[in-house]
Design an enzyme around this catalytic site. Structure first.
Site, PDB file in Angstrom:
ATOM      1  N   GLU B 205      -5.598  41.590  45.179  1.00  0.00           N
ATOM      2  CA  GLU B 205      -7.104  41.881  45.772  1.00  0.00           C
ATOM      3  C   GLU B 205      -7.770  41.083  44.384  1.00  0.00           C
ATOM      4  OE1 GLU B 205      -8.465  45.153  42.426  1.00  0.00           O
ATOM      5  OE2 GLU B 205      -6.602  46.093  42.940  1.00  0.00           O
ATOM      6  N   ARG B 274      -4.303  37.574  34.791  1.00  0.00           N
ATOM      7  CA  ARG B 274      -5.505  38.552  34.489  1.00  0.00           C
ATOM      8  C   ARG B 274      -5.381  38.935  33.055  1.00  0.00           C
ATOM      9  NH1 ARG B 274      -4.800  44.501  33.714  1.00  0.00           N
ATOM     10  NH2 ARG B 274      -6.147  45.359  34.449  1.00  0.00           N
TER      11      ARG B 274
END
Lengths: 768, 437
Positions: B205, B274
């Site tokens: 994603e 991230r």
């Protein structure tokens, strides 16, 4: 009036003045910290204590048969800080009580902090006729935090819910700065503290204890903070939160996010149309807030490159659920690099700080302070299922007392690494087996201690009653420690011994062994010349061995060891030679004698620091002949003895007299004293054990100035229970006779086994 | 309660929405400008989609012809979908070819036709499916075909109905690959196979998110700007939306606010990490609002929030200190404790649902702002792009974020927003269609 648990409080509660608000008649300097539910009162008082003093007779007039020195009991005044925590509901009763008992009229103002200080200002001013002087909350908090971190060993702890002991106490770092304090009150303040008066609020968050309470009250219709926590501890957050596995079906592997991770707090209540239980919602809320605070704390710690992060505020305040969730969050976000630290006296920080603000002219920061175990309640396990009775009581009144020490305490400059130094050899908080034994042991010995205490004050008929009170107090402490070994930090043999000394002092038994010490000193002195002469006749090799053996035999005379005190009690004739017979033959349990002899064949040491142990035979016939040999070799000697009495340990004032007497008989000692090659220095302690990180500043200076290159630590208390593993930056001798069969067995030997440990720091460490 | 007008298909819902959607429905006049960026060989930094996005040029040169051939060969068969199955919403992008020849029309199987007609002729599907018409990108050229890109969303719990429809419309007979991302691509993979006989191409994603952002920014060249910011965010009088040029976007902090929040530091089109995330996201806002006010949709919750006053619920610095807490430079208006007034029974009894919704929105939004600001400082990045469906029709939160970032960073940080806020993951998934590996 309602308290925070919602019950109606009986305002006419009668306060037990024996236990709380002690020494109020001498109180001056008040400070008060009024929080949302708890009030913390601080005051400074002077405590009158009986102290045993020794005074030398004029020896020129001394007739044979007179005692060596005179013992007198005098009154001494010491300074003490009292902190009392109670529910706000009691505030009026407490103020009335203070008003009735306050004699000192010098006091004109009361320092106040905390959110409730405004609310109760008028009441305080009316009741106490004192002017309320408001102090900034954060400044007080930081001041208090610095104070406890500096003065209370084992103040900070790591919380581990499922560990054998929930609390893992941290060694106090010699330099407490810099650190991060995350105060979780209704909101969150993140404060970076760089020095005593240098701190900065670097950030904060509005999601804090007030959010848990307010949002929790809306969601669960439960009004009280404690009840919300109760609900949370029973809930399942996974019913309300959307987890990674709810979205992914499992883990989000490529990011290393496990399936159980919360992806969206309260996410399930957004997508499913069902009723959620109060418990589950409270738990979800707790996780949401704890994780959020933990994450911010980590981001700030990282940005400012800080690794020591303390948490405080009413959200934390001893609540296991919040400590657990915060700890979990910090671990998660820093991958274990930062530990969440909590403080034993977190609830008192504001009051301590406000007090210190008002006491600046007394320079409280120039002194060292010590937690008084007799007068302090200790940390209660907050687990609701544990000891509900004690929890209820602690919820009513909790106390902390700190004694001001006459002397400033510092590290021994010869510690290899002061940051990692741990005085105690065994942590009984973690070693359940040892804990059980020693608690039993101390309880078992209590009768003997009580008897000894009474005997030391035969002339005072009320001593029996006082001794009985002492017995109750100490037994209660031991029982508390059985359930809550973490009450005063890590439980150790040292802390058990020190607690006993504090309790004895509390009931005015300042020195139960004074007369025994006097008698033994007197007797031993008579043999001194004989022992010295017999040693002098020996060959060098034989002499060295006899001196070491004498040192060890002397150390058998320890009233603190039950096996020995029983013998001494029943056989007053038991002497130096018999003690030598009892000693284990070589090879000893720990035997570095050969290395020591090899060393002695080399050049003399510059200066030896000797931490002495018992009075009588130990010091006079064991230690003095031994150091005499060192002096003759050309080594300077510093004898470090206790500042105050503990068991039959020789105190500094006793040692002064003894040394004088020995010097009068022995020209070697006389010359050494005169030429200042032999120095007597007090160690700053009144404990049968030894904490090398809290020693008299003067001693540290002497050690440094004389270029000390040998440290000798003698006795079970100082060399076995403590410091057995202490690493020094110079040569060291640790010697003791194990006078306890359980301990001997544990170390792999029998009673009267000998430990003779000689250590030389490796070169690499020396350079370090 | 004034909930009317909030069951619409995403346009004109909140007053901040203004009249943009209408302007948007106008066909795009200039598509070549946007396409040429992608078509230029070697312009990789601008060609967001990378090799998958080679574009046909009206050129007679042999290499171009070859490219066209290979493009035709590798071009995936219709229909072209990209799907992002999140915790709360499924986002679907659909490329509708507009250049279908008569020949093609003839060959086109019935199921394909029916899918196209169904999707393009409706703006709402069932009770909960919605096509965001104002976001539609017309006259787009993708893999040599011209068409319109449609943006559709429906709640994740409606996925079974969607699969049922896929089966009814014989989707599986089209032998197409369905590119899907988001957690649901993994969670529901088996359901896609068993219920609809569909094989999913599962995609990461965050990869998709970044690809989608870069692609959409590169193809939008006219109409309302894709990337914008709020000028003078600390001054409500002068605060206005302005276009932002994101040509050289790196380094960039990308904050995706869906049910939860992910924060990415992006250094180049394929170098990102991230940084962190938080579970206090859109799901928390809606979840708490549902519990506190009894509402059931995001639109309802937002509508209430718009009407409410959070200061009735929150405890401000001035509520504690009477004004600013000067010692620490805290202004009196700052929230000291979110929901802090609610510890008091009288205040709990006097707040409205709207106040509670507003406080929830402010709490969640400010917290995201605060964590984002700390990440930006730690990563030393000044540009922050906020995306995700939490920001859909949520100008309130956008302005709050813009304000918070500007105020607490003393103007150092800039909050940027993208019009296609929640659809980038799905777009990124669509772009993977020619890469069946």
């Amino acid at each position: 009036k309602e308290d925070r648990t919602g019950r109606c409080m009986d305002k006419s509660i009668t306060l037990p003045p024996d236990e709380i608000f002690r020494n109020l008649e001498n109180a001056k300097r008040f400070a008060i910290d009024i929080g949302g539910s708890l009030t913390k009162l601080a005051y400074y008082s002077t405590v009158q204590h009986k102290v045993a003093k020794v005074r030398s007779f004029d020896h020129s007039a001394k007739v044979n048969g007179d005692p060596l020195y005179e013992i007198s009991v005098q009154e001494e005044i010491t300074a003490r800080l009292h902190f009392i925590k109670f529910e706000n509901a009691y505030i009026e009763t407490c103020l009335d009580f203070i008003k009735d008992h306050l004699v000192n009229t010098e006091t004109k103002v009361i320092k106040a902090t905390g959110g409730g200080a405004y609310k109760f200002k008028d009441l305080i001013e009316k009741k106490l006729k004192l002017k309320v002087d408001k102090e900034d909350e954060m400044t007080c908090l930081i001041k208090g935090c610095n104070f406890v971190l500096k003065n209370i060993p084992h103040e900070a702890f790591v919380y581990a819910k499922h560990a054998d002991s929930e609390f893992r106490f941290q060694n106090t770092h010699p330099d407490i700065f810099p650190y991060l304090l995350i105060n979780i009150g209704s909101g969150v303040s993140i404060v970076k503290v760089e020095a005593e008066d240098k701190f900065e609020r670097i950030g904060g968050s509005s999601i804090g204890g007030g959010t848990f309470w307010g949002l929790g009250a809306l969601l669960t219709k439960t009004k009280r903070f404690d009840e919300l926590l109760q609900l949370a501890s029973k809930g399942q957050h996974t019913n309300v939160d959307m987890l990674v596995k709810d979205i992914y079906g499992g883990a989000y592997g490529s990011l290393g996010l496990t399936g159980d991770l919360i992806a969206s707090s309260f996410g399930k209540s957004a997508t499913t149309d069902k009723e959620f239980s109060k418990e589950d919602m409270a738990k979800s809320l707790l996780h949401m807030i704890s994780n959020d605070i933990g994450q911010l704390a980590c981001l700030y710690a990282k940005l400012h490159n800080l690794t020591r992060v303390y948490f405080g505020g009413f959200f934390i305040r001893g609540h296991p659920v919040t400590m657990h969730t915060i700890t979990y969050s910090i671990n998660f976000f820093t991958k274990g690099e930062v530990q969440a630290l909590f403080l034993r006296h977190e609830g008192y920080l504001g009051a301590i700080g406000a007090f210190l603000k008002g006491a600046e002219e007394d320079n409280p920061n120039q002194y060292s302070w010590e937690e008084n175990y007799a007068g302090s309640s200790g940390l209660m396990s907050a687990s609701p299922e544990l000891n509900p009775v004690q929890r209820a009581r602690s919820g009513t009144f909790d106390m902390l007392e700190m004694d001001r020490l006459d002397r400033q305490l510092v590290n021994l400059p010869l510690l290899q690494d002061p940051t990692s130094y741990i005085p105690d050899t065994v942590d009984l908080t973690e070693d359940a087996l040892a804990r059980e034994y020693w608690l039993y042991c101390f309880e078992d010995a209590l009768d003997g201690v009580v008897k000894r205490a009474i005997a030391s004050q035969k002339d005072q008929p009320e001593a029996v009653e006082r001794a009985e009170k002492f017995r109750q107090k100490y037994r209660h402490k031991v029982q508390t420690l059985r359930h809550q070994p973490f009450a005063y930090g890590s439980l150790t043999v040292r802390s058990l011994l020190d607690t006993r000394e504090h309790c004895l002092n509390e009931f005015n038994f300042p020195d139960p062994y004074s007369k025994i010490k006097q008698k033994e000193n007197d007797m031993a002195l008579k043999y001194y010349l004989k022992v010295v002469k017999s040693v002098e006749e020996l060959s060098w090799e034989q002499r060295q061995f006899t001196l070491v053996k004498g040192l060890l035999a002397g150390n058998v005379f320890d009233w603190g060891a039950k096996a020995v005190s029983d013998v001494l009690e029943s056989d007053p004739e038991f002497g130096f030679e018999q003690a030598k017979q009892q000693l284990q033959e070589r090879p000893w349990l720990v035997d570095a004698y050969n290395q020591w002899i090899e060393r002695l064949k080399g050049p003399p040491h510059k200066c030896a620091l000797f931490f002495v142990d018992n009075s009588g035979i130990d010091i006079i016939l064991g230690v003095f002949p031994f150091i005499r040999e060192l002096l003759v070799r050309g080594t300077e000697v510093v004898l470090a003895s206790n500042s105050g009495p503990a068991l039959n340990d020789v105190t500094n004032s006793e040692l002064q007299i003894l040394t004088e007497r020995i010097a009068a008989m022995d020209p070697v000692i006389h010359a050494a004293l005169k030429e200042d090659r032999l120095a007597l220095v007090q160690n700053g302690s009144s404990s049968p054990c030894l904490d090398l990180s809290r020693l008299d500043k003067v001693l540290a200076t002497v050690v440094r100035e004389r270029g000390t290159d040998l440290v000798i630590i003698e006795g079970m208390g100082r060399a076995i229970h403590t410091n057995y593993y202490a690493m020094l930056s110079c040569e060291s001798l640790k010697l003791a006779v194990i006078k306890n069969s359980w301990l001997a067995e544990r170390l792999g030997g029998k009673i009267f086994s000998v430990v003779f440990k000689y250590e030389v720091p490796s070169k690499a460490q020396g350079q370090h | 309660m004034e909930l009317n007008g909030f069951h619409c298909d995403g346009e004109g819902c909140a007053e901040e929405q203004e009249e943009e959607p209408k302007a948007l429905r106008l066909p795009r006049s200039k598509t070549d400008a946007s396409c040429s960026i992608i078509a230029t060989p070697g312009a990789d930094s601008a060609a967001a989609g990378g090799s998958a996005l080679r574009e046909q040029r009206m050129s007679k040169s042999t290499p171009a012809m070859l490219r066209l051939d290979s493009l035709k060969k590798n071009r995936p068969p219709f229909p072209w979908f990209g799907m992002d199955i999140g915790g709360t919403l499924v986002k679907l992008v659909y490329f509708e070819p507009k250049d279908i020849t008569a020949e093609e029309e003839q060959e086109e199987v019935e199921s394909l036709k029916s899918i196209r007609r169904y999707l393009t002729s409706h703006t709402a599907y069932g009770k909960t499916g919605i096509r965001d018409v104002h976001l539609e990108l017309s006259d787009l050229t993708l893999w040599g075909r011209k068409g319109n890109l449609h943006f559709i969303r429906f709640p994740t719990h409606e996925l079974p109905a969607f699969l049922q429809m896929g089966r009814d419309k014989h989707f599986s007979s089209l032998h197409t690959t369905l590119c899907a991302t988001g957690g649901g691509a993994f969670k529901y993979e088996d359901d896609f196979r068993t219920m609809a006989n569909l094989q999913l191409l599962k995609l990461d994603e965050l990869d998709c998110l970044i690809k989608g952002v870069l692609y959409i920014y590169s193809v939008v060249s006219s109409g309302p700007p894709e990337c914008y910011y709020f000028e003078h965010p600390t001054d409500p009088e002068r605060c206005e939306q302005k276009a932002y040029n994101l040509e050289n976007p790196y380094p960039l902090l990308l904050v995706n606010i869906g049910s939860g929040v992910s924060i990415l530091a992006v250094y180049s089109k394929d170098n990102y990490k991230r940084v962190t995330g938080t579970s206090l996201g859109g799901g928390t806002f809606l979840g708490l609002c549902c519990l506190l006010t009894g509402c059931s949709t995001f639109e309802e919750a937002l509508a209430m929030a718009t009407e409410g006053e959070s200061t009735h619920v929150d405890k401000l610095v001035r509520d504690i200190y009477g004004g600013d807490y000067e010692r620490f430079g805290l202004p009196g208006w700052a929230v000291a404790s979110s929901f802090g007034n609610m510890i008091c029974k009288e205040k709990r009894d006097s707040v409205s649902k709207e106040d509670l919704a507003r406080a929830t929105l402010v709490t969640i939004t400010n917290n995201i702002g605060s964590i984002t600001r700390m990440c930006a400082l730690n990563e030393n990045i000044e540009r922050v792009v906020f995306v995700g469906n939490f920001l859909r029709v949520n100008t309130l939160s956008m302005k709050l974020l813009a304000y918070a970032l500007d105020y607490w960073s003393k103007g150092q940080l800039k909050a940027l927003f993208l019009r296609h806020e929640g659809y980038f993951g799905a777009v990124g998934a669509l772009l993977e269609l020619p890469n069946p590996s």
